[in-house]
Scaffold this active site. Structure first.
Site, PDB file in Angstrom:
ATOM      1  N   LYS A 166       0.816  -1.220   0.000  1.00  0.00           N
ATOM      2  CA  LYS A 166       0.000   0.000   0.000  1.00  0.00           C
ATOM      3  C   LYS A 166       0.848   1.268   0.000  1.00  0.00           C
ATOM      4  CE  LYS A 166      -4.443  -1.704   1.151  1.00  0.00           C
ATOM      5  NZ  LYS A 166      -5.614  -1.774   1.995  1.00  0.00           N
ATOM      6  N   ARG A 223      -4.013 -10.004   4.565  1.00  0.00           N
ATOM      7  CA  ARG A 223      -4.291 -10.047   3.120  1.00  0.00           C
ATOM      8  C   ARG A 223      -3.050  -9.556   2.373  1.00  0.00           C
ATOM      9  NH1 ARG A 223      -6.084  -6.371  -0.583  1.00  0.00           N
ATOM     10  NH2 ARG A 223      -7.511  -7.106  -2.192  1.00  0.00           N
TER      11      ARG A 223
END
Ligand code: 7PM
Length: 284
Positions: free
Chosen positions: A223, A258
């Site tokens: 991210k 995840r």
């Protein structure tokens, strides 16, 4: 011992689980279209399983700011063939979608075990639909909508607000007849959050889990907050930061991580588990 029930599976959450990301969006930011056709998606799914993925997460709509609009029909046409092909591989299959119509089609085809919804079942009819199925549910927090959510995220107390939201969504699910053991919550890193908000959420994970009252799933893999911290603009070059972030999340209580990089994340978790299984005197 904590169990999570999702579709055909009962997962033991006494050790952290790894959810492998399988994107079938041609515009997805870090797999950049490499897995947009069915056969490539299936072979990627097999590699993720071989690397030790405990769950596969499949999404057909990119939530990247500025991503092109994908119609519900296109989204379903992308994900359904992949879901059908991977649902027999022996691993629970998660569907990352916000749309009730896509959920309905996949659930009635019997090819998903878990609904992973970045809008926490806010789409009209989604809650009732998923409640009636036996699927597990991941309820994620976001502020605003993908197109604009990073423009001006604002919170008073981000940990309290995210925790309160997740607790309220959990409560709605329980009222709709969903057993608590079918639920997961997720603070939604990067979804309408600045770097400061994301870091506060990571430190506050334990408080969020306590407030939500269900196990946490966390997505930090590649991210942009990691890119900001490490000055690394290319998402595919954020492996070290992603693995470190996953370890920190598990240390703070996350039960499912995840990730794109299953093998490396599993190795780090295995090492960490071995270290933590020793008594302090055995370590020294
Ligand atoms: C473009 C931008 C592509 C952002 C993909 C993303 C999460 C999720 C996503 C998460 C749960 C990504 C995101 N992130 N579902 N789906 N939690 N539950 O970075 O953090 O993978 S999409």
């Amino acid at each position: 011992m904590k169990n999570f029930q999702c579709g055909r599976f009962v997962l033991d959450l006494s050790r952290p689980l790894v959810m492998g990301i399988l994107n079938v969006t041609p515009d997805s930011f870090s797999d950049g279209g490499r897995y947009d056709c069915r056969d490539a998606a299936i072979s990627h799914a097999c590699s993720l399983i071989a690397e030790g993925a405990d769950i596969l997460d499949i999404g057909g709509e990119s939530t990247r700011p500025g991503a092109p609009y994908v119609s519900p029909e296109q989204e379903l046409a992308r994900v359904l063939p992949v879901l059908e092909a991977v649902s027999g591989l022996g691993v629970p299959v998660s569907l990352d979608t916000r749309r009730a119509s896509v959920m309905r089609a996949a659930l009635s085809a019997g090819v998903v075990d878990l609904i992973n919804d970045v809008s926490a079942l806010e789409d009209e009819g989604a809650l009732e639909l998923v409640a009636r199925s036996g699927a597990g549910i991941c309820l994620m927090h976001k502020q605003g909508n993908p197109g604009t959510m990073q423009q001006r995220p604002e919170y008073g107390d981000v940990v309290a607000e995210v925790g309160d939201y997740l607790a309220a969504r959990v409560e709605l699910c329980l009222q709709a007849g969903v057993a608590r053991k079918r639920l997961l919550a997720d603070p939604g890193f990067g979804f309408g959050k600045t770097l400061v908000h994301n870091l506060a959420l990571l430190s506050g994970l334990a408080a969020i889990e306590e407030r939500a009252g269900v196990p946490l799933l966390v997505g930090l893999s590649r991210k942009s907050m990691l890119g900001t911290i490490c000055s690394e603009p290319n998402p595919a070059e954020r492996l070290g930061a992603s693995v470190a972030a996953a370890l920190e999340a598990v240390h703070r209580g996350a039960k499912i991580i995840r990730v794109h990089d299953v093998k490396e994340t599993r190795q780090a978790l295995q090492l960490w588990a071995a270290l933590n299984s020793m008594t302090p005197s055995a370590v020294s």
